[in-house]
Design a protein around this motif. Sequence first.
Motif, PDB file in Angstrom:
ATOM      1  N   ILE A 133       0.858  -1.181   0.000  1.00 16.99           N
ATOM      2  CA  ILE A 133       0.000   0.000   0.000  1.00 16.99           C
ATOM      3  C   ILE A 133       0.893   1.230   0.000  1.00 16.99           C
ATOM      4  N   GLN A 134       0.749   2.024  -1.016  1.00 15.34           N
ATOM      5  CA  GLN A 134       1.623   3.167  -1.225  1.00 15.34           C
ATOM      6  C   GLN A 134       0.848   4.471  -1.066  1.00 15.34           C
ATOM      7  N   GLU A 135       1.433   5.390  -0.336  1.00 16.42           N
ATOM      8  CA  GLU A 135       0.841   6.708  -0.175  1.00 16.42           C
ATOM      9  C   GLU A 135       0.738   7.399  -1.534  1.00 16.42           C
ATOM     10  N   TYR A 243     -11.219  -5.733   3.478  1.00 11.10           N
ATOM     11  CA  TYR A 243     -12.157  -4.604   3.374  1.00 11.10           C
ATOM     12  C   TYR A 243     -12.875  -4.308   4.688  1.00 11.10           C
ATOM     13  N   LYS A 244     -13.134  -5.343   5.493  1.00  4.27           N
ATOM     14  CA  LYS A 244     -13.865  -5.142   6.744  1.00  4.27           C
ATOM     15  C   LYS A 244     -13.100  -4.286   7.753  1.00  4.27           C
ATOM     16  N   ASN A 245     -11.773  -4.246   7.596  1.00  7.68           N
ATOM     17  CA  ASN A 245     -10.955  -3.464   8.532  1.00  7.68           C
ATOM     18  C   ASN A 245     -10.753  -2.027   8.080  1.00  7.68           C
ATOM     19  N   TYR A 246     -11.326  -1.671   6.939  1.00  8.87           N
ATOM     20  CA  TYR A 246     -11.280  -0.283   6.484  1.00  8.87           C
ATOM     21  C   TYR A 246     -12.403   0.497   7.163  1.00  8.87           C
ATOM     22  N   LYS A 247     -12.050   1.595   7.806  1.00  9.37           N
ATOM     23  CA  LYS A 247     -13.019   2.437   8.492  1.00  9.37           C
ATOM     24  C   LYS A 247     -12.997   3.847   7.909  1.00  9.37           C
ATOM     25  N   TRP A 248     -14.151   4.488   7.910  1.00  5.82           N
ATOM     26  CA  TRP A 248     -14.245   5.821   7.347  1.00  5.82           C
ATOM     27  C   TRP A 248     -13.648   6.861   8.290  1.00  5.82           C
ATOM     28  N   ASN A 249     -12.779   7.706   7.749  1.00  5.70           N
ATOM     29  CA  ASN A 249     -12.158   8.781   8.518  1.00  5.70           C
ATOM     30  C   ASN A 249     -12.739  10.108   8.009  1.00  5.70           C
ATOM     31  N   GLU A 250     -13.539  10.746   8.833  1.00  2.00           N
ATOM     32  CA  GLU A 250     -14.222  11.980   8.430  1.00  2.00           C
ATOM     33  C   GLU A 250     -13.247  13.098   8.079  1.00  2.00           C
ATOM     34  N   SER A 251     -12.198  13.212   8.871  1.00  6.09           N
ATOM     35  CA  SER A 251     -11.246  14.298   8.645  1.00  6.09           C
ATOM     36  C   SER A 251     -10.487  14.134   7.339  1.00  6.09           C
ATOM     37  N   SER A 258      -5.971   0.880   9.705  1.00  4.10           N
ATOM     38  CA  SER A 258      -4.857   1.087  10.641  1.00  4.10           C
ATOM     39  C   SER A 258      -4.007  -0.160  10.826  1.00  4.10           C
ATOM     40  N   GLN A 259      -4.511  -1.313  10.382  1.00  3.59           N
ATOM     41  CA  GLN A 259      -3.778  -2.563  10.558  1.00  3.59           C
ATOM     42  C   GLN A 259      -2.751  -2.811   9.446  1.00  3.59           C
TER      43      GLN A 259
END
Length: 510
Positions: A133-135, A243-251, A258-259
């Motif tokens: 995963i690359q920024e 995919y289940k560990n992806y959480k929405w970040n409002e900011s 995060s894992q």
Amino acid sequence: MKNIIFLFILISGNFFGQNIAFRINDKIYELDQKIRKGDFTSFLEIGNYLESDDPLTEYLGYHIIHTNEANVAKRIISENSFFLQNEFKFDSTISVKKYREFLIKNQNKIAFSDLADAFLLTPFEDRKTDFQIQELTQTKLDFLESKRSEIFNSNWLKTNNIDNLINQKDSRVLLVLSSLFLKNRYRFNEHKNNNAEIINLIRLLTKSNIAVPDESGQMNYHIEEDFYEISKLNLVIFFANHYKNYKWNESKNSFENSQLKQVKNDIENDLFDSLSNEDDSIALNSFIKLTRSNPEKVIALAEQFDKDDIDFNYALPTFPYRFLKQLVYLTDYCKKNNIDFIGNTDLQNSINVLKTDLTFAERRKLENSLIYSLTLDEITAFEYWCLIYEKDWQLTYSAGRIIDKFYSKNWNKTISNKKHLESYLLKSKLFEDLGIIGLCHNYVIKFKGSSDDIIASLESLQTENDKVKLQIVKAIEFAKIQIIYKEPEKKDWYGNIDSKVKISKLISKK
């Protein structure tokens, strides 16, 4: 009259015969359509054609392909299944018996996956794949943001309920997008063209670029450009597991996991993304900066972008990624050996003038001026900038003559100085590897027919540079070619032998 009736019957018979043959062969394509909808019985039945040599004609665009039923059946099975290698070996040994035995034995385990529109034995969530995963670079992120409205208003997005999943901030949208990408895989004579939009939306939603292995096993960072399906399959496997560990970040207005570790980008990554900028000056300035950047990073990224055939601004050299590999090596060598590759203001001004539309007399006068005024300490800078502006035909036209005449004029000085000789040999290798026609292939040829003293100089040249070592061997081979002149047997207009013109014959020195 009888002949006309006979001819009509003959034509009609052939016509209906062809139609009957077509309807018989058409059975395979009927099975294909049923298989695509998950019909296991049809998937089993198509195996009956695996050993059929009956001819079949297919049309690929404007191309007519004469094949047989077995080949078509194998293709359809391959297009509609994703079995692991240790589950079913799909090779030349496949037979009707082996195929049927495998399906019947595993019919209670084989499922039709809605994620792939294909049959499989092992679910995607039970498979593993490598990934990185690359920024996203700021350049890439800015580009994606500029496309946000266009992507979010796409028909395919609404048709597949993607907009609702995004509004609900449901991370399953990432799995669904990867599924659509896999379903877009190439099928015979079919092609879908929204792959880039799908992958760019995943990048927007995760603020990252996810690389997975392609058919060669290498990490692919531009999977939207990949023709083959392995990278598409691996992306589904990745999201099925994560995919289940992806959480929405409002900011951040995006999903994050995060894992999973995310790799930071270097300045070189950002500059490479800028090479496709529509602004010529931005793309060219990025290219110039890359030629002076970290050679290991630039060469690795150049190979990656070249392999993936990533688009670039037309103002850049013909093969920009290939040019970058050679130029960054050259500038690094120059830095380490105190060789000027930038040049002074006068040289820059002369190059800019050569780019303009001069008369023949004006151009020849400036060319001659440079041929006689340039020094061996300045020539590398001239070569460097001429390659940077390779797309400028006016400059390139003059550069070939200037460089050729310059080295001929300064040949003795070049070969008698270790520093100049080594750099000349290195450039002969780098410029050959640019992959273009012209003077760049003639550097080492200048050694052709050289004296024994020059051969001795080449043989005694000590260097640690592997590219130079290769060119020393090549230069010696050319040096040992002797040019011998002899009178030709050439006939004039009247058939008489004309011995006035001399020709050259190449033979090896003994």
